[in-house]
Design a protein around this motif. Structure first.
Motif, short mmCIF file in Angstrom:
data_model
loop_
_atom_site.label_atom_id
_atom_site.label_comp_id
_atom_site.label_asym_id
_atom_site.label_seq_id
_atom_site.Cartn_x
_atom_site.Cartn_y
_atom_site.Cartn_z
N SER A 144 -53.00 -44.15 -3.71
CA SER A 144 -54.20 -43.94 -2.90
C SER A 144 -53.91 -42.86 -1.88
O SER A 144 -52.75 -42.60 -1.53
CB SER A 144 -54.56 -45.24 -2.17
OG SER A 144 -55.31 -44.98 -1.00
N ASN A 151 -53.22 -44.43 8.19
CA ASN A 151 -54.47 -44.97 8.70
C ASN A 151 -54.19 -46.31 9.38
O ASN A 151 -53.63 -47.20 8.75
CB ASN A 151 -55.47 -45.16 7.55
CG ASN A 151 -56.86 -45.40 8.09
OD1 ASN A 151 -57.08 -46.35 8.82
ND2 ASN A 151 -57.79 -44.53 7.76
N LEU A 153 -55.97 -48.73 10.08
CA LEU A 153 -56.73 -49.90 9.61
C LEU A 153 -56.06 -50.60 8.42
O LEU A 153 -56.40 -51.74 8.11
CB LEU A 153 -58.15 -49.48 9.20
CG LEU A 153 -59.03 -48.91 10.31
CD1 LEU A 153 -60.30 -48.32 9.73
CD2 LEU A 153 -59.36 -49.98 11.34
N TYR A 157 -51.43 -52.01 3.10
CA TYR A 157 -51.95 -51.39 1.88
C TYR A 157 -51.39 -49.97 1.74
O TYR A 157 -50.88 -49.58 0.68
CB TYR A 157 -53.48 -51.36 1.96
CG TYR A 157 -54.18 -50.71 0.80
CD1 TYR A 157 -54.40 -51.40 -0.39
CD2 TYR A 157 -54.64 -49.39 0.88
CE1 TYR A 157 -55.06 -50.79 -1.45
CE2 TYR A 157 -55.29 -48.78 -0.17
CZ TYR A 157 -55.51 -49.49 -1.34
OH TYR A 157 -56.15 -48.89 -2.39
N GLN A 207 -59.96 -57.01 4.47
CA GLN A 207 -59.35 -55.82 3.86
C GLN A 207 -58.72 -54.86 4.86
O GLN A 207 -57.97 -53.97 4.48
CB GLN A 207 -60.41 -55.05 3.04
CG GLN A 207 -61.17 -55.90 2.04
CD GLN A 207 -60.27 -56.37 0.90
OE1 GLN A 207 -59.78 -55.58 0.11
NE2 GLN A 207 -60.04 -57.67 0.83
C1 LIG Z 1 -58.01 -41.83 3.23
C2 LIG Z 1 -58.34 -43.28 2.92
C3 LIG Z 1 -58.89 -43.45 1.56
C4 LIG Z 1 -58.76 -44.89 1.17
C5 LIG Z 1 -58.62 -45.00 -0.29
C6 LIG Z 1 -58.33 -46.39 -0.68
O1 LIG Z 1 -57.32 -46.67 -1.28
C7 LIG Z 1 -59.27 -47.35 -0.33
C8 LIG Z 1 -59.13 -48.55 -0.76
C9 LIG Z 1 -59.95 -49.58 -0.18
C10 LIG Z 1 -61.15 -49.92 -0.90
C11 LIG Z 1 -61.36 -51.28 -0.67
C12 LIG Z 1 -60.24 -51.84 -0.07
O2 LIG Z 1 -60.12 -52.98 0.31
C13 LIG Z 1 -59.17 -50.86 -0.09
C14 LIG Z 1 -58.18 -50.95 1.02
C15 LIG Z 1 -58.71 -50.77 2.38
C16 LIG Z 1 -58.23 -49.51 2.96
C17 LIG Z 1 -58.99 -49.31 4.20
C18 LIG Z 1 -59.05 -47.90 4.56
C19 LIG Z 1 -60.13 -47.84 5.58
C20 LIG Z 1 -59.91 -46.75 6.47
O3 LIG Z 1 -58.89 -46.07 6.30
O4 LIG Z 1 -60.74 -46.57 7.34
#
Ligand SMILES: CCCCCC(=O)/C=C/[C@H]1C=CC(=O)[C@@H]1CCCCCCC(=O)O
Ligand SMILES: NC(=O)C1=CN([C@@H]2O[C@H](COP(=O)(O)OP(=O)(O)OC[C@H]3O[C@@H](n4cnc5c(N)ncnc54)[C@H](O)[C@@H]3O)[C@@H](O)[C@H]2O)C=CC1
Length: 267
Positions: A144, A151, A153, A157, A207
Motif C-alpha cells: 500500500s 500516516n 492514522l 497497517y 480501522q
Molecule cells: C496514502 C494512504 C493510502 C492508503 C491506502 C490503503 O492501503 C488504504 C487502506 C485502507 C482502506 C480501508 C482500510 O481499513 C485500510 C487501512 C486504513 C488506512 C487508513 C489510512 C487513512 C489515512 O491515511 O488517512
C-alpha cells in the motif's frame, strides 16, 4: 525481442480473491485467458465469486479454495490443490489483507498482513522454484502507499505494508529467484474502491487510530479513489512486461502508475 509474458493458459493463485481488489485481479487474469485459483477466508463470498466467474470465463478456468492465510496448513494446501487442478503455478498474487489499529485488533493486522503475506511469499518461492518442480514465474505482493508514506492514522497497517515491500526487495536479490527466473514486484495502491475502503469511508473506527473521521474523509477527498479495474490494469502490466522485476509500483488516482526502486546505500 518480445519481452511480454503471455497470460494465455498461465496459472495464477490470488489470495483474498473473493472480493475487492483480489476479485478484480482474478477477473483481469481470466480476461487474459489465464486460469485462476481464488483463495479466501470467506467461504460464502468465495463460492459466489467462483460461480459468477465460472459462468463468464468457463468452469475449467476458475476454482475457489478456502484458506486463512494465517494458517500454514490451509495455505500450503491451496498451493497443492492449485498445482493438482491446473498442472502448475506461474503467478502468485499475495493480496489478502486487513486494516485494524485498536487495542483489540492491531495484532491481527500484523498476523494477516505481515505473517500471512510472508507465508504466501515463502510458499510462492518454493512452488515456483525449478528445484521443487516449479517453472519460474511472477510474484506480486500487494502492499500500500501507506507502506511508503507515513500516516499517523494507521501506523500498524503501514508498518505491515512497509514490511511487505522490504521482504519483496530481499527476495528479488536472492539466488533462489535468479536461479528459477522468478520475478517479484510490489504493488502500492492509494485508496481503491473495495468493501474494505467503503468500511473506512463509512466511518469504521476500528480501522484507524483515534477515529478521526473528518481527517479520513478530507484525506480521501484529497487523494481520490481508484477503481478495482484501474488497479488491475497495473497488475497486468507488471505480469506481462518481463522487464518488470524488483519494482515498486505506486498507483494513485491523480498521479497514475509510477514505477520506482528504493536506494541501496553502498556501505
Ligand atoms: C496514502 C494512504 C493510502 C492508503 C491506502 C490503503 O492501503 C488504504 C487502506 C485502507 C482502506 C480501508 C482500510 O481499513 C485500510 C487501512 C486504513 C488506512 C487508513 C489510512 C487513512 C489515512 O491515511 O488517512
Ligand atoms: N482498498 C484500499 O484502499 C487499499 C487496499 N490495499 C490492500 O489491498 C489488499 C486487498 O484489499 P481490499 O480488496 O481493499 O480488501 P477487501 O476487504 O475488500 O478484500 C480482502 C479480501 O481478503 C480476504 N481476507 C481477509 N483476511 C484473510 C485471511 N486471513 N486469509 C485469506 N483471505 C483473507 C477477505 O475475505 C476479502 O475477500 C489488502 O492487502 C489491502 O491492505 C492497499 C491499498 C489500498
Amino acid at each position: 525481442m518480445d519481452r511480454r509474458m503471455h497470460l494465455v493458459g498461465k496459472v495464477a493463485l490470488v489470495t483474498g480473491g473473493a472480493s475487492g481488489m483480489g476479485c478484480g485481479f482474478a477477473e483481469a487474469l481470466l480476461k487474459a485467458a489465464a486460469k485462476v485459483c481464488i483463495a479466501d477466508i470467506n467461504v460464502e463470498t468465495g463460492v459466489a465469486t467462483e460461480s459468477d466467474l465460472r459462468q463468464q470465463y468457463g468452469h475449467e478456468n476458475v476454482m475457489f479454495s478456502k484458506c486463512n492465510i494465517t494458517s500454514a496448513t490451509e495455505f500450503e494446501a491451496v498451493f497443492k490443490r492449485t498445482k493438482e487442478a491446473f498442472g502448475g503455478i506461474d503467478i502468485v498474487v499475495n493480496n489478502a489483507g486487513i486494516g485494524g489499529e485498536t487495542d483489540e485488533n492491531w495484532e491481527q493486522t500484523v498476523d494477516v498482513n505481515m505473517k500471512g503475506t510472508l507465508r504466501g511469499l515463502r510458499l510462492a518461492m518454493y512452488y515456483l522454484s525449478v528445484e521443487h518442480g516449479g517453472r519460474g514465474g511472477c510474484i506480486v505482493n500487494v502492499a500500500s502507499m501507506t507502506g511508503l508514506n507515513p500516516n499517523p492514522l494507521s501506523p500498524v497497517y503501514g508498518c505491515t505494508k512497509a514490511g511487505i515491500i522490504h521482504a519483496t526487495r530481499c527476495y528479488v536479490v536472492s539466488e533462489a529467484a535468479k536461479k528459477s527466473n522468478i520475478r517479484l514486484n510490489v504493488l502500492c495502491p492509494a485508496f481503491v474502491d473495495t468493501p474494505m475502503f467503503r468500511r473506512l469511508a463509512a466511518g469504521d473506527a476500528t480501522q484507524t487510530i483515534g477515529g478521526d473521521q473528518t481527517a479520513v474523509t478530507a484525506f480521501i477527498e484529497r487523494i481520490g479513489v481508484l477503481s478495482t479495474e484501474e488497479v488491475s490494469v497495473a497488475l497486468i502490466d507488471i505480469l506481462t512486461d518481463e522487464t518488470r522485476n524488483g519494482l515498486i509500483l505506486r498507483c494513485a488516482k491523480k498521479t497514475g502508475n509510477v514505477y520506482s526502486t528504493l536506494t541501496v546505500q553502498d556501505v
